[in-house]
Design an enzyme around this catalytic site. Structure first.
Site, mmCIF file in Angstrom:
data_model
loop_
_atom_site.group_PDB
_atom_site.id
_atom_site.type_symbol
_atom_site.label_atom_id
_atom_site.label_comp_id
_atom_site.label_asym_id
_atom_site.label_seq_id
_atom_site.Cartn_x
_atom_site.Cartn_y
_atom_site.Cartn_z
ATOM 1 N N ASP A 62 -21.561 8.527 27.986
ATOM 2 C CA ASP A 62 -21.242 8.320 26.568
ATOM 3 C C ASP A 62 -21.569 9.606 25.810
ATOM 4 O O ASP A 62 -22.491 9.669 25.007
ATOM 5 C CB ASP A 62 -22.045 7.127 26.032
ATOM 6 C CG ASP A 62 -21.616 6.734 24.619
ATOM 7 O OD1 ASP A 62 -20.571 7.233 24.154
ATOM 8 O OD2 ASP A 62 -22.330 5.935 23.992
ATOM 9 N N ASN A 108 -18.101 17.241 38.912
ATOM 10 C CA ASN A 108 -17.550 17.493 37.585
ATOM 11 C C ASN A 108 -17.878 18.906 37.137
ATOM 12 O O ASN A 108 -18.917 19.465 37.480
ATOM 13 C CB ASN A 108 -18.044 16.456 36.564
ATOM 14 C CG ASN A 108 -19.310 16.891 35.846
ATOM 15 O OD1 ASN A 108 -19.260 17.643 34.870
ATOM 16 N ND2 ASN A 108 -20.469 16.442 36.340
ATOM 17 N N PHE A 112 -19.711 20.496 28.914
ATOM 18 C CA PHE A 112 -20.182 20.032 27.592
ATOM 19 C C PHE A 112 -19.032 19.805 26.608
ATOM 20 O O PHE A 112 -19.082 20.223 25.453
ATOM 21 C CB PHE A 112 -21.174 21.020 26.963
ATOM 22 C CG PHE A 112 -22.551 21.038 27.580
ATOM 23 C CD1 PHE A 112 -22.958 20.085 28.490
ATOM 24 C CD2 PHE A 112 -23.458 22.033 27.224
ATOM 25 C CE1 PHE A 112 -24.251 20.113 29.056
ATOM 26 C CE2 PHE A 112 -24.739 22.067 27.772
ATOM 27 C CZ PHE A 112 -25.129 21.105 28.690
ATOM 28 N N SER A 170 -27.427 21.730 33.188
ATOM 29 C CA SER A 170 -26.018 21.591 33.544
ATOM 30 C C SER A 170 -25.552 22.853 34.248
ATOM 31 O O SER A 170 -25.786 23.962 33.759
ATOM 32 C CB SER A 170 -25.161 21.373 32.303
ATOM 33 O OG SER A 170 -23.798 21.559 32.655
ATOM 34 N N ASN A 172 -22.514 23.736 34.444
ATOM 35 C CA ASN A 172 -21.166 24.054 33.979
ATOM 36 C C ASN A 172 -21.102 24.882 32.700
ATOM 37 O O ASN A 172 -20.032 25.116 32.165
ATOM 38 C CB ASN A 172 -20.372 22.752 33.811
ATOM 39 C CG ASN A 172 -20.271 22.000 35.123
ATOM 40 O OD1 ASN A 172 -19.974 22.593 36.158
ATOM 41 N ND2 ASN A 172 -20.569 20.715 35.095
ATOM 42 N N THR A 173 -22.253 25.283 32.178
ATOM 43 C CA THR A 173 -22.285 26.234 31.068
ATOM 44 C C THR A 173 -22.958 27.486 31.619
ATOM 45 O O THR A 173 -24.145 27.447 31.947
ATOM 46 C CB THR A 173 -23.077 25.661 29.868
ATOM 47 O OG1 THR A 173 -22.366 24.529 29.368
ATOM 48 C CG2 THR A 173 -23.235 26.687 28.758
ATOM 49 N N LYS A 208 -34.792 17.915 31.022
ATOM 50 C CA LYS A 208 -33.983 17.544 32.191
ATOM 51 C C LYS A 208 -33.744 18.750 33.077
ATOM 52 O O LYS A 208 -33.201 19.764 32.626
ATOM 53 C CB LYS A 208 -32.650 16.948 31.742
ATOM 54 C CG LYS A 208 -31.791 16.450 32.907
ATOM 55 C CD LYS A 208 -30.682 15.550 32.435
ATOM 56 C CE LYS A 208 -29.830 15.045 33.589
ATOM 57 N NZ LYS A 208 -28.754 14.164 33.139
ATOM 58 N N ASN A 237 -30.462 16.627 37.230
ATOM 59 C CA ASN A 237 -29.048 16.787 36.930
ATOM 60 C C ASN A 237 -28.246 16.872 38.245
ATOM 61 O O ASN A 237 -28.784 16.620 39.319
ATOM 62 C CB ASN A 237 -28.851 18.057 36.081
ATOM 63 C CG ASN A 237 -27.741 17.902 35.060
ATOM 64 O OD1 ASN A 237 -26.634 17.478 35.421
ATOM 65 N ND2 ASN A 237 -28.002 18.218 33.814
HETATM 66 C C1 LIG Z 1 -18.814 13.183 34.828
HETATM 67 C C2 LIG Z 1 -20.272 13.521 34.589
HETATM 68 C C3 LIG Z 1 -20.652 14.106 33.394
HETATM 69 C C4 LIG Z 1 -22.001 14.417 33.156
HETATM 70 N N1 LIG Z 1 -22.377 14.968 31.963
HETATM 71 C C5 LIG Z 1 -23.676 15.200 31.706
HETATM 72 C C6 LIG Z 1 -24.099 15.704 30.446
HETATM 73 O O1 LIG Z 1 -23.310 15.903 29.524
HETATM 74 N N2 LIG Z 1 -25.427 15.971 30.277
HETATM 75 C C7 LIG Z 1 -26.361 15.743 31.252
HETATM 76 O O2 LIG Z 1 -27.557 15.977 31.033
HETATM 77 N N3 LIG Z 1 -25.984 15.243 32.455
HETATM 78 C C8 LIG Z 1 -24.686 14.966 32.692
HETATM 79 N N4 LIG Z 1 -24.318 14.445 33.908
HETATM 80 C C9 LIG Z 1 -25.354 14.257 34.951
HETATM 81 C C10 LIG Z 1 -25.892 12.823 34.989
HETATM 82 O O3 LIG Z 1 -26.539 12.496 33.782
HETATM 83 C C11 LIG Z 1 -26.888 12.666 36.153
HETATM 84 O O4 LIG Z 1 -28.002 13.514 35.942
HETATM 85 C C12 LIG Z 1 -26.269 13.021 37.504
HETATM 86 O O5 LIG Z 1 -24.926 12.616 37.553
HETATM 87 C C13 LIG Z 1 -27.003 12.366 38.664
HETATM 88 O O6 LIG Z 1 -26.989 10.963 38.564
HETATM 89 P P1 LIG Z 1 -25.935 10.031 39.355
HETATM 90 O O7 LIG Z 1 -25.953 10.437 40.796
HETATM 91 O O8 LIG Z 1 -26.416 8.621 39.118
HETATM 92 O O9 LIG Z 1 -24.613 10.260 38.715
HETATM 93 C C14 LIG Z 1 -22.974 14.130 34.160
HETATM 94 C C15 LIG Z 1 -22.563 13.537 35.357
HETATM 95 C C16 LIG Z 1 -21.246 13.215 35.589
HETATM 96 C C17 LIG Z 1 -20.852 12.573 36.880
#
Ligand SMILES: Cc1cc2nc3c(=O)[nH]c(=O)nc-3n(C[C@H](O)[C@H](O)[C@H](O)COP(=O)(O)O)c2cc1C
Length: 357
Positions: A62, A108, A112, A170, A172-173, A208, A237
Protein backbone atom coordinates in the site's frame (compact mmCIF):
# COMPACT_ATOMS: atom_id res chain seq x y z
CA UNK A 1 -13.12 -22.22 -5.40
CA UNK A 2 -13.88 -18.54 -5.98
CA UNK A 3 -10.53 -17.71 -4.51
CA UNK A 4 -8.70 -20.14 -6.77
CA UNK A 5 -10.48 -18.61 -9.78
CA UNK A 6 -9.65 -15.09 -8.59
CA UNK A 7 -6.02 -16.03 -8.18
CA UNK A 8 -5.88 -17.64 -11.64
CA UNK A 9 -7.43 -14.50 -13.15
CA UNK A 10 -4.98 -12.22 -11.36
CA UNK A 11 -2.00 -14.40 -12.30
CA UNK A 12 -2.99 -14.22 -15.97
CA UNK A 13 -2.34 -10.47 -15.80
CA UNK A 14 0.90 -8.59 -15.62
CA UNK A 15 1.82 -8.37 -11.89
CA UNK A 16 1.50 -4.60 -11.64
CA UNK A 17 -1.96 -4.61 -13.25
CA UNK A 18 -2.98 -7.42 -10.88
CA UNK A 19 -1.72 -5.36 -7.96
CA UNK A 20 -3.78 -2.36 -9.07
CA UNK A 21 -6.88 -4.58 -9.22
CA UNK A 22 -6.24 -5.92 -5.72
CA UNK A 23 -6.03 -2.38 -4.37
CA UNK A 24 -9.25 -1.46 -6.23
CA UNK A 25 -11.02 -4.56 -4.83
CA UNK A 26 -9.92 -3.71 -1.30
CA UNK A 27 -11.14 -0.12 -1.76
CA UNK A 28 -14.66 -1.31 -2.60
CA UNK A 29 -14.79 -2.81 0.88
CA UNK A 30 -16.33 -5.93 -0.69
CA UNK A 31 -13.50 -8.17 0.45
CA UNK A 32 -15.19 -10.21 3.16
CA UNK A 33 -14.79 -9.41 6.83
CA UNK A 34 -13.39 -12.66 8.13
CA UNK A 35 -15.03 -12.80 11.54
CA UNK A 36 -11.77 -13.57 13.25
CA UNK A 37 -11.91 -13.51 17.04
CA UNK A 38 -8.97 -11.77 18.70
CA UNK A 39 -6.75 -14.17 20.65
CA UNK A 40 -5.24 -12.40 23.70
CA UNK A 41 -2.21 -14.72 23.50
CA UNK A 42 -1.26 -13.03 20.22
CA UNK A 43 -1.20 -9.49 21.65
CA UNK A 44 2.25 -7.89 21.55
CA UNK A 45 3.22 -4.76 23.48
CA UNK A 46 6.43 -3.21 22.22
CA UNK A 47 7.82 0.29 21.62
CA UNK A 48 4.97 1.70 23.71
CA UNK A 49 2.37 0.32 21.26
CA UNK A 50 -0.28 -2.32 21.79
CA UNK A 51 -0.42 -4.62 18.74
CA UNK A 52 -3.57 -6.83 18.66
CA UNK A 53 -1.46 -9.53 17.00
CA UNK A 54 2.11 -9.78 15.67
CA UNK A 55 1.31 -9.98 11.93
CA UNK A 56 1.70 -6.88 9.76
CA UNK A 57 1.45 -6.02 6.08
CA UNK A 58 4.95 -5.04 4.95
CA UNK A 59 5.77 -1.82 3.10
CA UNK A 60 5.29 -1.67 -0.65
CA UNK A 61 1.83 -3.21 -0.93
CA UNK A 62 0.00 0.00 0.00
CA UNK A 63 2.59 2.49 -1.19
CA UNK A 64 0.12 5.39 -1.35
CA UNK A 65 -1.82 4.74 1.86
CA UNK A 66 -5.06 3.88 0.07
CA UNK A 67 -6.21 0.72 1.85
CA UNK A 68 -4.60 0.57 5.29
CA UNK A 69 -7.91 0.22 7.17
CA UNK A 70 -9.21 -2.40 4.71
CA UNK A 71 -6.02 -4.45 5.19
CA UNK A 72 -6.46 -4.25 8.97
CA UNK A 73 -9.93 -5.71 8.53
CA UNK A 74 -8.39 -8.78 6.87
CA UNK A 75 -6.70 -9.52 10.19
CA UNK A 76 -3.36 -7.72 9.99
CA UNK A 77 -2.46 -6.32 13.41
CA UNK A 78 -0.66 -3.43 11.74
CA UNK A 79 -0.11 -2.06 8.26
CA UNK A 80 2.99 -0.25 7.03
CA UNK A 81 2.23 2.15 4.17
CA UNK A 82 4.84 3.59 1.80
CA UNK A 83 7.63 3.94 0.98
CA UNK A 84 6.62 7.60 0.69
CA UNK A 85 8.95 10.26 -0.65
CA UNK A 86 8.42 14.05 -0.38
CA UNK A 87 7.70 14.57 -4.07
CA UNK A 88 5.64 12.17 -6.20
CA UNK A 89 7.77 10.03 -8.50
CA UNK A 90 6.99 7.54 -11.24
CA UNK A 91 9.73 5.01 -10.54
CA UNK A 92 11.49 2.85 -13.12
CA UNK A 93 10.16 1.94 -16.59
CA UNK A 94 7.67 -0.96 -16.79
CA UNK A 95 7.68 -3.95 -16.62
CA UNK A 96 9.26 -3.81 -13.18
CA UNK A 97 7.59 -6.57 -11.16
CA UNK A 98 8.15 -10.24 -12.01
CA UNK A 99 6.49 -13.33 -10.49
CA UNK A 100 8.62 -16.42 -10.02
CA UNK A 101 5.68 -18.74 -9.44
CA UNK A 102 7.58 -22.01 -8.96
CA UNK A 103 9.71 -20.37 -6.30
CA UNK A 104 6.80 -18.44 -4.70
CA UNK A 105 8.95 -15.36 -5.13
CA UNK A 106 8.87 -11.93 -6.75
CA UNK A 107 11.55 -9.67 -8.22
CA UNK A 108 10.76 -5.96 -8.24
CA UNK A 109 12.61 -2.88 -9.37
CA UNK A 110 9.83 -0.34 -8.84
CA UNK A 111 12.11 2.43 -7.59
CA UNK A 112 9.85 4.14 -5.02
CA UNK A 113 6.93 4.94 -7.35
CA UNK A 114 4.52 6.83 -5.11
CA UNK A 115 2.19 9.80 -5.01
CA UNK A 116 4.28 11.79 -2.53
CA UNK A 117 3.76 13.07 1.01
CA UNK A 118 0.93 15.54 0.48
CA UNK A 119 -1.51 13.15 -1.18
CA UNK A 120 -0.82 10.34 1.29
CA UNK A 121 -1.25 12.71 4.21
CA UNK A 122 -4.63 13.80 2.87
CA UNK A 123 -5.74 10.18 2.66
CA UNK A 124 -4.47 9.30 6.11
CA UNK A 125 -6.13 12.27 7.78
CA UNK A 126 -9.53 11.55 6.22
CA UNK A 127 -9.62 7.74 6.54
CA UNK A 128 -11.71 5.76 9.01
CA UNK A 129 -9.01 4.50 11.31
CA UNK A 130 -8.73 0.76 11.91
CA UNK A 131 -5.60 -0.90 13.24
CA UNK A 132 -2.09 0.36 13.87
CA UNK A 133 -0.39 2.33 11.12
CA UNK A 134 3.29 2.40 10.25
CA UNK A 135 4.54 5.02 7.80
CA UNK A 136 7.60 3.98 5.80
CA UNK A 137 9.62 6.96 4.61
CA UNK A 138 12.29 7.32 1.94
CA UNK A 139 14.15 9.78 -0.25
CA UNK A 140 13.46 11.01 -3.77
CA UNK A 141 15.85 9.67 -6.39
CA UNK A 142 16.96 13.17 -7.44
CA UNK A 143 17.03 14.66 -3.95
CA UNK A 144 19.96 17.01 -3.28
CA UNK A 145 19.79 16.13 0.46
CA UNK A 146 18.47 12.65 1.05
CA UNK A 147 18.58 12.85 4.82
CA UNK A 148 16.38 15.93 4.65
CA UNK A 149 13.75 13.88 2.81
CA UNK A 150 13.52 11.52 5.81
CA UNK A 151 13.35 14.48 8.19
CA UNK A 152 10.46 15.88 6.11
CA UNK A 153 8.66 12.54 6.34
CA UNK A 154 8.79 12.61 10.14
CA UNK A 155 7.48 16.17 10.26
CA UNK A 156 4.68 15.55 7.78
CA UNK A 157 3.30 12.30 9.22
CA UNK A 158 4.03 12.75 12.96
CA UNK A 159 0.40 13.21 13.90
CA UNK A 160 -0.98 10.26 11.88
CA UNK A 161 1.69 7.56 12.24
CA UNK A 162 1.77 5.04 15.09
CA UNK A 163 5.36 4.32 14.11
CA UNK A 164 7.84 5.27 11.40
CA UNK A 165 10.12 3.05 9.37
CA UNK A 166 13.23 4.70 7.94
CA UNK A 167 13.89 2.74 4.78
CA UNK A 168 17.55 2.78 3.80
CA UNK A 169 17.51 -0.68 2.24
CA UNK A 170 15.69 -0.56 -1.07
CA UNK A 171 18.03 -1.84 -3.79
CA UNK A 172 16.15 0.12 -6.47
CA UNK A 173 17.22 3.68 -5.68
CA UNK A 174 20.89 3.97 -6.66
CA UNK A 175 23.13 4.70 -3.67
CA UNK A 176 20.33 4.51 -1.08
CA UNK A 177 21.77 1.49 0.70
CA UNK A 178 25.02 3.33 1.38
CA UNK A 179 23.05 5.16 4.09
CA UNK A 180 23.51 1.93 6.06
CA UNK A 181 27.23 2.60 6.50
CA UNK A 182 28.07 3.56 10.06
CA UNK A 183 29.08 7.13 9.28
CA UNK A 184 26.01 7.96 7.15
CA UNK A 185 23.71 6.16 9.57
CA UNK A 186 25.04 8.21 12.48
CA UNK A 187 24.11 11.43 10.69
CA UNK A 188 20.77 10.11 9.42
CA UNK A 189 19.59 8.78 12.78
CA UNK A 190 20.73 11.86 14.68
CA UNK A 191 18.75 14.18 12.39
CA UNK A 192 15.69 11.94 12.17
CA UNK A 193 15.49 11.33 15.92
CA UNK A 194 16.05 15.02 16.70
CA UNK A 195 13.09 16.06 14.57
CA UNK A 196 11.01 13.23 16.03
CA UNK A 197 11.83 14.48 19.55
CA UNK A 198 10.78 18.00 18.58
CA UNK A 199 7.18 16.91 17.75
CA UNK A 200 4.40 17.02 20.35
CA UNK A 201 3.75 13.25 19.98
CA UNK A 202 6.57 10.77 20.49
CA UNK A 203 6.33 8.35 17.58
CA UNK A 204 8.65 5.30 17.64
CA UNK A 205 11.16 5.13 14.78
CA UNK A 206 12.32 1.81 13.29
CA UNK A 207 15.16 1.30 10.82
CA UNK A 208 14.68 -1.11 7.89
CA UNK A 209 17.82 -2.89 6.77
CA UNK A 210 18.91 -5.03 3.83
CA UNK A 211 19.65 -8.75 3.98
CA UNK A 212 22.83 -8.26 1.92
CA UNK A 213 25.10 -7.10 4.73
CA UNK A 214 28.33 -8.66 5.95
CA UNK A 215 29.08 -9.21 9.65
CA UNK A 216 31.09 -5.95 10.07
CA UNK A 217 28.16 -3.99 8.52
CA UNK A 218 25.80 -5.59 11.02
CA UNK A 219 28.21 -4.66 13.83
CA UNK A 220 28.23 -1.01 12.74
CA UNK A 221 24.43 -0.79 12.37
CA UNK A 222 23.82 -2.44 15.74
CA UNK A 223 26.32 -0.19 17.52
CA UNK A 224 24.80 2.96 16.01
CA UNK A 225 21.23 1.87 16.74
CA UNK A 226 22.14 1.19 20.36
CA UNK A 227 24.06 4.44 20.70
CA UNK A 228 21.16 6.49 19.35
CA UNK A 229 18.49 4.42 21.10
CA UNK A 230 16.43 3.70 18.03
CA UNK A 231 13.04 2.17 18.87
CA UNK A 232 13.42 -0.94 16.71
CA UNK A 233 14.54 -2.51 13.43
CA UNK A 234 12.71 -4.05 10.49
CA UNK A 235 14.75 -6.99 9.19
CA UNK A 236 14.83 -7.29 6.15
CA UNK A 237 14.13 -5.70 2.80
CA UNK A 238 14.53 -7.62 -0.51
CA UNK A 239 17.81 -9.23 -1.59
CA UNK A 240 20.05 -8.87 -4.62
CA UNK A 241 21.03 -12.53 -4.23
CA UNK A 242 19.50 -15.10 -6.56
CA UNK A 243 20.42 -18.04 -4.35
CA UNK A 244 18.10 -21.03 -4.45
CA UNK A 245 15.96 -20.03 -7.45
CA UNK A 246 14.65 -22.61 -9.91
CA UNK A 247 12.84 -20.17 -12.23
CA UNK A 248 15.98 -19.13 -14.04
CA UNK A 249 14.16 -17.14 -16.71
CA UNK A 250 13.04 -14.36 -14.42
CA UNK A 251 16.00 -14.79 -12.07
CA UNK A 252 18.08 -12.68 -14.44
CA UNK A 253 15.79 -9.64 -14.02
CA UNK A 254 17.40 -6.82 -12.06
CA UNK A 255 15.82 -5.84 -8.74
CA UNK A 256 15.12 -7.08 -5.24
CA UNK A 257 14.01 -10.66 -4.62
CA UNK A 258 11.31 -11.41 -2.04
CA UNK A 259 9.25 -14.40 -0.96
CA UNK A 260 10.16 -17.96 -0.01
CA UNK A 261 13.80 -17.92 -1.21
CA UNK A 262 14.46 -14.90 1.06
CA UNK A 263 13.32 -16.66 4.23
CA UNK A 264 16.61 -18.28 5.27
CA UNK A 265 18.80 -15.23 4.56
CA UNK A 266 16.50 -12.68 6.23
CA UNK A 267 15.98 -14.93 9.25
CA UNK A 268 19.73 -15.36 9.72
CA UNK A 269 20.21 -11.57 9.60
CA UNK A 270 17.34 -11.17 12.08
CA UNK A 271 18.95 -13.59 14.54
CA UNK A 272 22.37 -11.98 14.12
CA UNK A 273 20.82 -8.58 14.91
CA UNK A 274 18.95 -9.99 17.93
CA UNK A 275 22.27 -11.26 19.28
CA UNK A 276 23.97 -7.91 18.72
CA UNK A 277 21.13 -5.77 20.10
CA UNK A 278 20.20 -7.89 23.11
CA UNK A 279 16.68 -8.72 24.26
CA UNK A 280 15.37 -5.16 24.73
CA UNK A 281 15.23 -3.77 21.19
CA UNK A 282 12.01 -4.55 19.28
CA UNK A 283 12.57 -6.38 15.98
CA UNK A 284 10.14 -6.86 13.12
CA UNK A 285 11.03 -9.98 11.13
CA UNK A 286 10.13 -9.92 7.44
CA UNK A 287 11.14 -12.01 4.44
CA UNK A 288 9.58 -15.19 3.09
CA UNK A 289 6.70 -15.68 5.54
CA UNK A 290 3.94 -17.70 3.90
CA UNK A 291 2.20 -19.54 6.73
CA UNK A 292 1.91 -19.79 10.51
CA UNK A 293 4.98 -22.00 10.81
CA UNK A 294 7.28 -19.53 9.01
CA UNK A 295 5.78 -16.67 11.05
CA UNK A 296 6.47 -18.59 14.28
CA UNK A 297 9.98 -19.38 13.11
CA UNK A 298 10.75 -15.64 12.73
CA UNK A 299 9.67 -15.17 16.35
CA UNK A 300 11.84 -18.11 17.43
CA UNK A 301 14.78 -16.47 15.62
CA UNK A 302 14.28 -13.21 17.53
CA UNK A 303 11.30 -11.23 16.17
CA UNK A 304 8.68 -9.52 18.35
CA UNK A 305 6.52 -8.80 15.32
CA UNK A 306 6.47 -10.09 11.74
CA UNK A 307 5.41 -8.77 8.34
CA UNK A 308 4.80 -10.21 4.90
CA UNK A 309 4.09 -9.02 1.40
CA UNK A 310 4.94 -11.68 -1.21
CA UNK A 311 3.09 -14.38 0.76
CA UNK A 312 -0.09 -12.32 0.29
CA UNK A 313 0.35 -12.40 -3.50
CA UNK A 314 0.46 -16.19 -3.44
CA UNK A 315 -1.82 -16.83 -0.44
CA UNK A 316 -4.62 -14.31 -1.03
CA UNK A 317 -6.80 -12.25 1.30
CA UNK A 318 -7.49 -15.08 3.73
CA UNK A 319 -3.80 -15.63 4.44
CA UNK A 320 -3.61 -13.26 7.45
CA UNK A 321 -6.52 -14.96 9.22
CA UNK A 322 -5.08 -18.40 8.40
CA UNK A 323 -1.75 -17.40 9.89
CA UNK A 324 -3.36 -15.99 13.04
CA UNK A 325 -5.42 -19.15 13.54
CA UNK A 326 -2.25 -21.18 13.01
CA UNK A 327 -0.36 -19.14 15.60
CA UNK A 328 -3.19 -19.73 18.09
CA UNK A 329 -2.92 -23.47 17.38
CA UNK A 330 0.83 -23.35 18.05
CA UNK A 331 0.05 -21.67 21.40
CA UNK A 332 -2.48 -24.48 22.15
CA UNK A 333 -0.04 -27.21 21.12
CA UNK A 334 2.86 -25.84 23.13
CA UNK A 335 0.76 -24.62 26.07
CA UNK A 336 1.92 -20.99 25.66
CA UNK A 337 0.32 -18.09 27.53
CA UNK A 338 1.74 -15.71 24.91
CA UNK A 339 3.13 -16.24 21.42
CA UNK A 340 6.22 -14.28 22.50
CA UNK A 341 7.19 -17.27 24.66
CA UNK A 342 8.59 -18.57 21.36
CA UNK A 343 10.93 -15.60 21.02
CA UNK A 344 14.65 -16.29 20.85
CA UNK A 345 14.27 -20.05 21.31
CA UNK A 346 16.21 -20.56 18.04
CA UNK A 347 18.23 -17.33 17.84
CA UNK A 348 21.56 -19.04 18.46
CA UNK A 349 20.86 -21.66 15.80
CA UNK A 350 20.07 -19.11 13.04
CA UNK A 351 22.72 -16.61 14.12
CA UNK A 352 25.39 -19.29 13.84
CA UNK A 353 24.64 -20.04 10.19
CA UNK A 354 26.61 -18.45 7.36
CA UNK A 355 24.67 -16.21 5.00
CA UNK A 356 23.81 -18.04 1.76
CA UNK A 357 25.77 -16.88 -1.30
C1 LIG B 1 6.50 -5.34 -5.19
C2 LIG B 1 7.23 -4.98 -3.91
C3 LIG B 1 7.38 -3.65 -3.56
C4 LIG B 1 8.04 -3.31 -2.37
N1 LIG B 1 8.16 -1.99 -2.01
C5 LIG B 1 8.73 -1.66 -0.84
C6 LIG B 1 8.80 -0.31 -0.41
O1 LIG B 1 8.31 0.61 -1.06
N2 LIG B 1 9.45 -0.05 0.77
C7 LIG B 1 9.99 -1.02 1.55
O2 LIG B 1 10.54 -0.73 2.62
N3 LIG B 1 9.91 -2.32 1.18
C8 LIG B 1 9.30 -2.66 0.02
N4 LIG B 1 9.22 -3.98 -0.34
C9 LIG B 1 9.86 -5.00 0.51
C10 LIG B 1 8.87 -5.66 1.48
O3 LIG B 1 8.35 -4.71 2.39
C11 LIG B 1 9.57 -6.78 2.27
O4 LIG B 1 10.61 -6.22 3.06
C12 LIG B 1 10.18 -7.84 1.36
O5 LIG B 1 9.37 -8.06 0.24
C13 LIG B 1 10.37 -9.17 2.08
O6 LIG B 1 9.14 -9.69 2.54
P1 LIG B 1 8.29 -10.80 1.75
O7 LIG B 1 9.22 -11.92 1.40
O8 LIG B 1 7.19 -11.20 2.70
O9 LIG B 1 7.74 -10.12 0.54
C14 LIG B 1 8.56 -4.34 -1.53
C15 LIG B 1 8.39 -5.67 -1.91
C16 LIG B 1 7.73 -6.02 -3.06
C17 LIG B 1 7.56 -7.46 -3.42
Amino acid sequence: MIEAAARAALFSLDPETAHGLSIAALKTGLVPGLGLRADPRLRVQVAGLDFPNPLGMAAGFDKNAEVASELSRLGFGFVEVGTLTPKPQTGNPKPRIFRLVRDEAVINRLGFNNSGHAEALRRLTTRTKAGLLGVNIGANKDSPDRINDYVDGIRVFAHVADYFTVNVSSPNTPGLRSLQSRESLADLLARVLAVRDAQDRRVPVFLKIAPDLAEPDLDGIAAECLAQQIDGLVVTNTTLSRHGLTDLNSASEAGGLSGKPLFERSTIVLAKMRQRLGPGVPLIGVGGIGDAETAAEKIRAGADLVQLYTGFIYGGPRLPSRILRGLSKICDREGLATVLALRDTRTADYAGRPLPA
